[in-house]
Write a protein that holds these residues in place. Structure first.
Motif, PDB file in Angstrom:
ATOM      1  N   PRO A  14       0.823  -1.226   0.000  1.00 53.92           N
ATOM      2  CA  PRO A  14       0.000   0.000   0.000  1.00 53.92           C
ATOM      3  C   PRO A  14       0.853   1.272   0.000  1.00 53.92           C
ATOM      4  O   PRO A  14       0.545   2.226  -0.726  1.00 53.92           O
ATOM      5  CB  PRO A  14      -0.828  -0.123   1.284  1.00 53.92           C
ATOM      6  CG  PRO A  14      -0.904  -1.596   1.533  1.00 53.92           C
ATOM      7  CD  PRO A  14       0.436  -2.137   1.091  1.00 53.92           C
ATOM      8  N   SER A  15       1.924   1.285   0.772  1.00 55.10           N
ATOM      9  CA  SER A  15       2.757   2.495   0.816  1.00 55.10           C
ATOM     10  C   SER A  15       3.548   2.669  -0.479  1.00 55.10           C
ATOM     11  O   SER A  15       3.799   3.796  -0.907  1.00 55.10           O
ATOM     12  CB  SER A  15       3.688   2.490   2.025  1.00 55.10           C
ATOM     13  OG  SER A  15       4.583   1.410   1.977  1.00 55.10           O
ATOM     14  N   GLU A  17       2.487   1.764  -3.532  1.00 52.97           N
ATOM     15  CA  GLU A  17       1.538   2.297  -4.522  1.00 52.97           C
ATOM     16  C   GLU A  17       1.255   3.769  -4.264  1.00 52.97           C
ATOM     17  O   GLU A  17       1.184   4.567  -5.210  1.00 52.97           O
ATOM     18  CB  GLU A  17       0.245   1.478  -4.493  1.00 52.97           C
ATOM     19  CG  GLU A  17       0.442   0.087  -5.051  1.00 52.97           C
ATOM     20  CD  GLU A  17      -0.804  -0.775  -5.018  1.00 52.97           C
ATOM     21  OE1 GLU A  17      -0.899  -1.671  -5.862  1.00 52.97           O
ATOM     22  OE2 GLU A  17      -1.679  -0.557  -4.152  1.00 52.97           O
ATOM     23  N   LYS A  18       1.120   4.151  -3.008  1.00 54.88           N
ATOM     24  CA  LYS A  18       0.843   5.548  -2.667  1.00 54.88           C
ATOM     25  C   LYS A  18       2.045   6.433  -2.996  1.00 54.88           C
ATOM     26  O   LYS A  18       1.889   7.502  -3.583  1.00 54.88           O
ATOM     27  CB  LYS A  18       0.494   5.662  -1.185  1.00 54.88           C
ATOM     28  CG  LYS A  18       0.134   7.051  -0.760  1.00 54.88           C
ATOM     29  CD  LYS A  18      -0.260   7.100   0.703  1.00 54.88           C
ATOM     30  CE  LYS A  18      -0.601   8.525   1.111  1.00 54.88           C
ATOM     31  NZ  LYS A  18      -0.957   8.616   2.525  1.00 54.88           N
ATOM     32  N   ALA A  19       3.240   5.983  -2.648  1.00 56.37           N
ATOM     33  CA  ALA A  19       4.439   6.806  -2.830  1.00 56.37           C
ATOM     34  C   ALA A  19       4.830   6.986  -4.290  1.00 56.37           C
ATOM     35  O   ALA A  19       5.311   8.053  -4.680  1.00 56.37           O
ATOM     36  CB  ALA A  19       5.612   6.204  -2.054  1.00 56.37           C
ATOM     37  N   TYR A  20       4.641   5.939  -5.106  1.00 52.64           N
ATOM     38  CA  TYR A  20       5.156   5.984  -6.476  1.00 52.64           C
ATOM     39  C   TYR A  20       4.075   6.030  -7.548  1.00 52.64           C
ATOM     40  O   TYR A  20       4.384   6.154  -8.735  1.00 52.64           O
ATOM     41  CB  TYR A  20       6.095   4.793  -6.714  1.00 52.64           C
ATOM     42  CG  TYR A  20       7.235   4.783  -5.726  1.00 52.64           C
ATOM     43  CD1 TYR A  20       8.294   5.681  -5.827  1.00 52.64           C
ATOM     44  CD2 TYR A  20       7.235   3.895  -4.657  1.00 52.64           C
ATOM     45  CE1 TYR A  20       9.327   5.686  -4.907  1.00 52.64           C
ATOM     46  CE2 TYR A  20       8.269   3.889  -3.727  1.00 52.64           C
ATOM     47  CZ  TYR A  20       9.304   4.794  -3.860  1.00 52.64           C
ATOM     48  OH  TYR A  20      10.322   4.793  -2.935  1.00 52.64           O
ATOM     49  N   GLY A  21       2.799   5.918  -7.150  1.00 51.40           N
ATOM     50  CA  GLY A  21       1.698   6.118  -8.077  1.00 51.40           C
ATOM     51  C   GLY A  21       1.497   5.045  -9.129  1.00 51.40           C
ATOM     52  O   GLY A  21       0.866   5.304 -10.153  1.00 51.40           O
ATOM     53  N   ARG A  22       2.030   3.864  -8.880  1.00 50.71           N
ATOM     54  CA  ARG A  22       1.832   2.752  -9.826  1.00 50.71           C
ATOM     55  C   ARG A  22       1.374   1.521  -9.042  1.00 50.71           C
ATOM     56  O   ARG A  22       1.798   1.310  -7.915  1.00 50.71           O
ATOM     57  CB  ARG A  22       3.139   2.377 -10.523  1.00 50.71           C
ATOM     58  CG  ARG A  22       3.690   3.440 -11.440  1.00 50.71           C
ATOM     59  CD  ARG A  22       5.020   2.960 -12.013  1.00 50.71           C
ATOM     60  NE  ARG A  22       5.693   4.006 -12.747  1.00 50.71           N
ATOM     61  CZ  ARG A  22       5.927   3.953 -14.054  1.00 50.71           C
ATOM     62  NH1 ARG A  22       5.545   2.923 -14.756  1.00 50.71           N
ATOM     63  NH2 ARG A  22       6.556   4.947 -14.638  1.00 50.71           N
ATOM     64  N   HIS A  56      11.571  -0.671  -0.444  1.00 49.69           N
ATOM     65  CA  HIS A  56      10.438  -0.886  -1.339  1.00 49.69           C
ATOM     66  C   HIS A  56      10.838  -1.760  -2.523  1.00 49.69           C
ATOM     67  O   HIS A  56      10.113  -2.687  -2.897  1.00 49.69           O
ATOM     68  CB  HIS A  56       9.874   0.448  -1.824  1.00 49.69           C
ATOM     69  CG  HIS A  56       9.119   1.184  -0.770  1.00 49.69           C
ATOM     70  ND1 HIS A  56       8.842   2.520  -0.860  1.00 49.69           N
ATOM     71  CD2 HIS A  56       8.584   0.775   0.405  1.00 49.69           C
ATOM     72  CE1 HIS A  56       8.145   2.905   0.196  1.00 49.69           C
ATOM     73  NE2 HIS A  56       7.991   1.857   0.991  1.00 49.69           N
TER      74      HIS A  56
END
Length: 71
Positions: A14-15, A17-22, A56
């Motif tokens: 989840p973090s 996807e949130k941090a890198y937008g993919r 990550h």
């Protein structure tokens, strides 16, 4: 009482996807496209070419390799 909390590399998803937008599936595609590279080569690829942090990148690589039976 069952513990349904996600553990291991997937707990980072989840973090990531949130941090890198993919979505994670997209990161996994980058990893799979670079096969047969070794674990740390794949981590380095995500870090240098896509700007992911080490933790990550390592989580994505570890999970993808495990899914593909290459761990």
């Amino acid at each position: 009482m069952a513990d349904d909390k996600v553990r291991g590399p997937a707990s980072y998803f989840p973090s990531i996807e949130k941090a890198y937008g993919r979505p994670i599936s997209e990161w996994q595609r980058f990893v799979r496209d670079a096969y047969p590279a070794k674990h740390m080569e794949l981590v380095a690829l995500l870090k240098t070419e896509h700007g992911l942090g080490h933790g990550h990148a390592n989580a994505i690589v570890a999970h993808t390799l495990a899914q593909d039976g290459l761990k």
